[in-house]
Design a protein around this motif. Structure first.
Motif, short mmCIF file in Angstrom:
data_model
loop_
_atom_site.label_atom_id
_atom_site.label_comp_id
_atom_site.label_asym_id
_atom_site.label_seq_id
_atom_site.Cartn_x
_atom_site.Cartn_y
_atom_site.Cartn_z
N GLY A 52 8.34 -74.44 20.41
CA GLY A 52 9.01 -75.35 21.34
C GLY A 52 8.30 -75.25 22.67
N ILE A 53 8.26 -76.35 23.42
CA ILE A 53 7.50 -76.32 24.66
C ILE A 53 8.34 -76.66 25.87
N THR A 54 9.57 -77.08 25.67
CA THR A 54 10.37 -77.55 26.81
C THR A 54 11.38 -76.52 27.27
N ASN A 55 12.03 -75.84 26.31
CA ASN A 55 13.11 -74.92 26.65
C ASN A 55 12.79 -73.49 26.24
N THR A 56 13.62 -72.56 26.69
CA THR A 56 13.50 -71.16 26.28
C THR A 56 14.46 -70.92 25.13
N ASN A 57 13.95 -70.34 24.05
CA ASN A 57 14.79 -70.09 22.87
C ASN A 57 14.73 -68.63 22.44
N TYR A 58 15.88 -68.12 22.03
CA TYR A 58 15.97 -66.75 21.51
C TYR A 58 16.75 -66.76 20.20
N VAL A 80 20.97 -69.27 17.54
CA VAL A 80 19.85 -69.58 18.42
C VAL A 80 20.42 -69.86 19.80
N LEU A 81 19.88 -69.14 20.77
CA LEU A 81 20.25 -69.33 22.18
C LEU A 81 19.19 -70.21 22.82
N THR A 82 19.61 -71.30 23.46
CA THR A 82 18.67 -72.15 24.19
C THR A 82 19.03 -72.14 25.67
N LEU A 83 18.04 -71.88 26.50
CA LEU A 83 18.20 -72.05 27.95
C LEU A 83 17.41 -73.30 28.33
N PHE A 84 18.08 -74.24 28.95
CA PHE A 84 17.44 -75.53 29.25
C PHE A 84 16.68 -75.44 30.55
N GLU A 85 15.38 -75.73 30.47
CA GLU A 85 14.52 -75.60 31.64
C GLU A 85 14.48 -76.88 32.45
N ALA A 86 14.83 -78.01 31.84
CA ALA A 86 14.78 -79.28 32.56
C ALA A 86 16.15 -79.97 32.58
N LEU A 87 16.80 -80.06 31.43
CA LEU A 87 18.11 -80.72 31.38
C LEU A 87 19.13 -79.94 32.20
N GLN A 88 20.04 -80.67 32.84
CA GLN A 88 21.10 -80.03 33.61
C GLN A 88 22.38 -79.96 32.79
N LEU A 89 23.27 -79.07 33.22
CA LEU A 89 24.51 -78.84 32.48
C LEU A 89 25.26 -80.14 32.17
N HIS A 90 25.34 -81.03 33.16
CA HIS A 90 26.12 -82.25 32.96
C HIS A 90 25.43 -83.23 32.01
N GLU A 91 24.16 -82.98 31.71
CA GLU A 91 23.46 -83.88 30.79
C GLU A 91 23.57 -83.44 29.33
N LEU A 92 24.10 -82.24 29.10
CA LEU A 92 24.09 -81.68 27.74
C LEU A 92 25.15 -82.23 26.77
N PRO A 93 26.33 -82.65 27.26
CA PRO A 93 27.36 -83.03 26.29
C PRO A 93 26.91 -84.01 25.21
N GLY A 130 20.99 -68.43 35.48
CA GLY A 130 20.65 -69.57 36.33
C GLY A 130 20.29 -70.85 35.60
N LYS A 131 20.34 -70.82 34.27
CA LYS A 131 20.00 -72.02 33.49
C LYS A 131 21.19 -72.44 32.63
N PRO A 132 21.33 -73.74 32.37
CA PRO A 132 22.34 -74.16 31.39
C PRO A 132 21.93 -73.59 30.04
N ALA A 133 22.90 -73.05 29.29
CA ALA A 133 22.57 -72.39 28.03
C ALA A 133 23.61 -72.71 26.97
N CYS A 134 23.16 -72.73 25.71
CA CYS A 134 24.09 -72.92 24.60
C CYS A 134 23.67 -72.06 23.43
N LEU A 135 24.63 -71.84 22.54
CA LEU A 135 24.37 -71.13 21.29
C LEU A 135 24.60 -72.10 20.15
N VAL A 136 23.70 -72.11 19.18
CA VAL A 136 23.92 -72.92 17.98
C VAL A 136 23.72 -72.04 16.75
#
Lengths: 312, 312
Positions: A33-39, A49-62, A95-101
């Motif tokens: 992946g080249i856009t976000n941080t994934n663990y 899978v944990l994703t930290l969004f490097e460009a998208l903001q929290l309000h854009e994720l829903p 400091g980044k919007p993050a989600c777990l999937v």
């Protein structure tokens, strides 16, 4: 390497306390992946899978997270976002919007078989049908208006022959309107590296962060342009036919879709020709982009312009 | 044998056309469970469990199905109901309300280890926490009012000593009020056969059709009374302590809960002593019930009445 933001075990443990997922066992960065941080995150309850969004903001994720939730609820193979104890699908971490999937088994394939292409087509049609009842909307940010504007910045950088061809191709697309074709939720980036396979079956579609509402057939074209493309850059008839057959078994094409199919294949190629040209000539500052070759899509357009059989 | 309603491949194929799950590959009856009809359903997309409800009606299902959906969205290991193309989680099949849920790996255990009891307690507390944000409500149909009424029909059938003990036990429970204890969503039937294990980990809780809103501690008592009960009918201290420790790590008990814990264990035993006595003396017509022994719960109450250490 795609770990732009470092997450410590302690920070993650604190954040996981807001979830009903047990205790942290392991944390490992994912180098894809080249856009976000994934663990990969392993807890006593399972693997995520944990994703930290490097460009998208929290309000854009829903849109994206609710879409994945909706699709997996309908049996479409894709990661399911996990809600925290206050019912949110994303929140801030380091400091980044993050989600777990949920973590899917399987791996991407570089040379798919006809059976795999058929399964891909079938699952894509399934996604399009399941998207019918999804109520959030997102415009496609990579449509005709975008590529026309992008082309203006590119012409001066391209060899004359390429500039002329790009101009002609945009004119061709401008002369076709797709508004009347069936539309809905599309993945919009269903390349081989965004699909996990387990043998001949689809283990899951991933990376929904280009998903949007647009013409369904455009999504089929984008997928086919990658899945059925051979190493020499031309389309393999057997793979293309298998993908289309699989798709149409679940969602038959309308007469108007069949009529627009050849031009739609070129629209799918144009979109990625343009974005790859942009990445090449205007590389995003600070990002470690794997620059992918734009020429394969130019070649594909040439191939389509000479073709008469489009596997219908 | 729990296939009361026969489903043909053709009927299922027609019904599955309303889902985005691919084509039917296999259909196999499941010989477990005594209330509903269950099948393993394999499609080109995966493996699911089909349930036809023999007693519950379609309008009664949303609480249970939305609950499973909510819990699995929060990472609680349980089957996730699959929505059809019109976004329903259940609809009629062969004259019965029917639903499809995801199929979990794992198997139930008859002699759990301390580690498994600890994992069970932990996952139960996780369920209780995740239930916090679930908005639908369901009264517990198997509460004090129910067992008092049921006892009235039982006294005449029981040996005098059992009738006297039952009467005394109901009086004991009547003298305690639990309304002030933390309440929420409970599974209410978390016996060993309703939990799938994969090694030492919980693969999933199943059979949510007794779930309701009630005192959380009651759920812990019901689970402990089965999970920590030895073949001789008494409670194993090590297993009981492990289950409680696992639970309290995720949701610590309040002082009032600790104070009510010994009586709550007896409430959990009373509920199943009464329902098993009913099944024995008034077997439901036409149902092939496996009559389970009521005496184990009477013995458990005796055991609890003599005990002083409740593993807190």
């Amino acid at each position: 390497m795609s770990v732009y933001t470092s997450v410590t075990k302690q920070a993650l443990t604190d954040w996981l306390a807001g979830y009903a997922l047990g205790e942290l066992v392991d944390l490992k960065g994912i180098a894809a992946g080249i856009t976000n941080t994934n663990y990969f995150v392993t807890t006593t309850h399972g693997r995520y899978v944990l994703t930290l969004f490097e460009a998208l903001q929290l309000h854009e994720l829903p849109y994206y997270l609710q879409l994945m939730s909706h699709l997996s609820r309908h049996g479409v193979a894709c990661p399911a976002p996990v809600a925290d104890n206050t019912d949110r699908l994303a929140s801030m971490l380091c400091g980044k919007p993050a989600c777990l999937v949920t973590c899917l088994d399987g791996a991407d394939v570089s040379e798919p078989s006809a059976t795999q292409c058929r399964a891909l087509g079938e699952m894509l049609a399934t996604l399009h049908r399941a998207g019918d009842t999804f109520t959030l909307k997102m415009k496609n940010p990579r449509g005709p208006r975008w590529w026309s504007q992008a082309a203006q910045t590119l012409y001066a950088r391209l060899p004359d022959s390429d500039a002329a061809m790009l101009r002609a191709e945009i004119q061709l697309q401008d002369s076709h309107r797709f508004d009347h074709l069936p539309s809905g939720v599309i993945h919009a980036d269903l390349f081989k590296d965004n699909v996990l396979m387990k043998g001949e079956a689809i283990a899951g579609f991933i990376d929904f962060y280009y998903a949007c509402n647009d013409v369904l057939l455009y999504d089929v074209a984008i997928a086919l342009n990658d899945w059925a493309r051979k190493a020499d850059g031309t389309i393999d008839d057997t793979l293309a036919r298998a993908l289309l057959d699989g798709y149409r078994k679940v969602r038959p094409l309308t007469a108007e879709e069949e009529q627009n199919w050849p031009v739609m294949l070129r629209a799918g190629a144009l979109r990625f020709w343009v974005s790859r040209l942009l990445d090449l000539h205007f590389p995003p500052a600070g990002e470690l982009t794997f620059t992918k070759d734009p020429a394969v899509f130019r070649q594909l357009i040439v191939d389509y312009s000479r073709r008469t059989d489009f596997w219908l």
